[in-house]
Structure formats: C-alpha cells, structure tokens
Design an enzyme around this catalytic site. Structure first.
Site, short mmCIF file in Angstrom:
data_model
loop_
_atom_site.label_atom_id
_atom_site.label_comp_id
_atom_site.label_asym_id
_atom_site.label_seq_id
_atom_site.Cartn_x
_atom_site.Cartn_y
_atom_site.Cartn_z
N ASN A 9 19.98 49.01 -3.51
CA ASN A 9 20.92 50.10 -3.78
C ASN A 9 22.10 49.51 -4.56
OD1 ASN A 9 22.73 52.18 -3.74
ND2 ASN A 9 23.09 52.15 -1.53
N HIS A 95 23.10 58.56 2.41
CA HIS A 95 23.79 57.27 2.56
C HIS A 95 25.16 57.51 3.19
CE1 HIS A 95 25.81 53.53 1.66
NE2 HIS A 95 24.60 53.00 1.55
N GLU A 167 21.06 52.25 8.83
CA GLU A 167 22.18 51.50 8.26
C GLU A 167 23.42 51.72 9.12
OE1 GLU A 167 21.53 50.55 3.90
OE2 GLU A 167 22.37 52.55 3.91
N SER A 213 24.61 44.58 5.11
CA SER A 213 24.87 43.16 4.91
C SER A 213 23.61 42.28 5.04
CB SER A 213 25.98 42.68 5.86
OG SER A 213 27.20 43.36 5.57
P1 PGA Z 1 25.27 46.19 1.86
O1 PGA Z 1 24.94 47.73 1.59
O2 PGA Z 1 23.96 45.45 1.77
O3 PGA Z 1 26.22 45.81 0.76
O4 PGA Z 1 25.88 46.08 3.22
C1 PGA Z 1 23.77 48.32 2.11
C2 PGA Z 1 23.74 49.77 1.74
O5 PGA Z 1 24.80 50.40 1.72
O6 PGA Z 1 22.66 50.33 1.46
#
Ligand code: PGA
Length: 253
Positions: A9, A95, A167, A213
C-alpha cells in the site's frame, strides 16, 4: 492450502519518477512462486496507467480506494465501472486512514465492498482496533462490528473475492508491530467469525493478512502463525526491503 497474499500500500506517496524507480528497481526484480504467493501493489490513482504498462506480469495492481457512487455527476470520484474498465483487479477498502480522515463508517465500507465486488473486483477489506479500544478490551467487539457491516452487504459466494486485512490502528506507521501472538489471536478470531457467520468454505479459503509496521525484520516470524496468510505493507513497501517481505511469504512453506 491458502495462497499467501502480500499487498504493498503505497498510500499518498511518490512522484512519478519515484514510482518508476520503485517499479524498476524493486517490484520488477521480485522473484516468487505465483502458486505460493500473490502480490499486488497500490499506487496513487494518477500513476496507475504507467504502472500497469510497466509492471512485471506476476505482480497485480490495486487501488487504494473506490467510490460509493457510480458513473455520473460525482466530482472528484473514481467509480468501480472505471476501475473495471482499466482492468484493475484489486481495491483496498476500509483502510483506517480512510475511516479516520475521510469519515468512512462501517456502513460505508460495507457498501463500497459490495459495489466493488458487483463489478468483479477483488477487495482487501481492512479492519482493526484503535489503541484505546484494545486497552479497553474491545478489540474483538470492534472487529466484529466492522466485519458484520461487510457481511450485511455480501452474499456468501462473494466472500471468495475478499481478503481480510487485520490492521491494528496502533501499529500502522508507528513502528510498533503486533507481536506474532497478538496478530494470531485476532486472526483466529476473524477465522472463527468467518466459520460461524459465512461458512466452512469461507473459513478455510479466505486469506487473512496482517498490516501494521511489517518490515523485512519481522515478516518471517509473523508468517509462521497458522491464521496469518500474508501482509498489507505500507512504509516498507516503498523500500527494497519489500522484496524480503515477499521472500518471507514465498519461503514460509
Ligand atoms: P505501515 O502501513 O506498514 O506503514 O504500518 C500499513 C498500512 O497502513 O497498510
């Protein structure tokens, strides 16, 4: 056996030159077995045609959002008919950044999911709790409400085109990844929900991917969890380490 899924993403990042460089230096060099792992990347809308024309054939293109409304007088929107017209196979919906900054409620996410599926798009449907909700012991309750709103809109058959992305909001972009145990606990809950609410087929076939993350350092440990079928990657998807994340899924079994 569920095929792993790794999504990149890219959010609202990159100039066209940066996107071209990411495609040429990282994405087009990815080597993985398509029978084991499915990979999709989501650039900003404006970069999609260039990406489609230049990306290696094993990597699919996704959008980061699609509209609740159809073709017509809806200034600033991009409708599912137009997504379908460009043969874009995937869209990320729900999201947490859409929920947080653009007022997308559970109901809106459910409706958007159905509209996208009606046009044969596949959907990465995102769910996840905020830190305060986790600390208040409401994690499963929040996720259940998010899933219920999607279920309300879908027939059982449509679930075959949905990947659920767990998430946790407190893990997104914070460097604070869920531990493999924390992720597995919620993934198992989601799998149980699929079984009781949708059916055994959906329970067994639906991919549940983790986002928040994810990096090349933690991917190999996370992917060992039995109900974790891949990743939705934000920050690390803009960097060469994305190749190691894909490799972690490719080498997991
Ligand atoms: P991140 O984002 O890997 O930067 O934590 C993940 C996402 O929002 O899909």
């Amino acid at each position: 056996m569920r095929r792993y899924f790794v999504g990149g993403n890219w959010k609202c990042n990159n100039t066209i030159a940066q996107t071209q460089s990411l495609i040429n230096t990282v994405i087009n060099k990815l080597v993985f077995d398509v029978n084991k792992v499915e990979v999709a990347v989501a650039p900003i809308f404006l970069h999609v045609p260039w990406v489609q024309a230049n990306i290696q054939k094993n990597v699919q293109v996704a959008l980061q959002n699609s509209s609740l409304t159809k073709v017509g007088a809806y200034t600033g929107e991009i409708s599912v008919e137009q997504v379908k017209d460009l043969a874009i196979p995937w869209v990320i919906l729900g999201h947490s950044e859409r929920r947080q900054y653009y007022g997308e409620t559970n109901e809106i996410v459910g409706k958007k999911t159905r509209i996208a599926l009606d046009y044969q798009l596949s959907v990465m449907a995102c769910v996840g709790e905020k830190l305060a909700e986790r600390e208040a012991g409401q994690t499963t309750q929040v996720i259940q409400a998010q899933l219920d709103a999607i279920k309300k809109e879908l027939t059982t058959a449509l679930w075959s085109k949905v990947v659920v992305a767990y998430e946790p909001v407190w893990a997104i972009g914070t460097g604070r990844t869920a531990t493999p145990e924390q992720a597995q606990e919620v993934h198992a809950f989601i799998r149980g929900w699929l079984k009781s609410q949708i059916g055994t087929q959906a329970e067994q076939a639906t991919r549940i991917i983790y986002g928040g993350s994810v990096t090349e350092k933690n991917a190999a440990d996370l992917i060992k969890q039995p109900d974790l079928d891949g990743f939705l990657v934000g920050g690390a998807a803009l960097k060469p380490g994305f190749a190691d994340i894909v490799a972690a899924a490719n080498d997991a079994r």
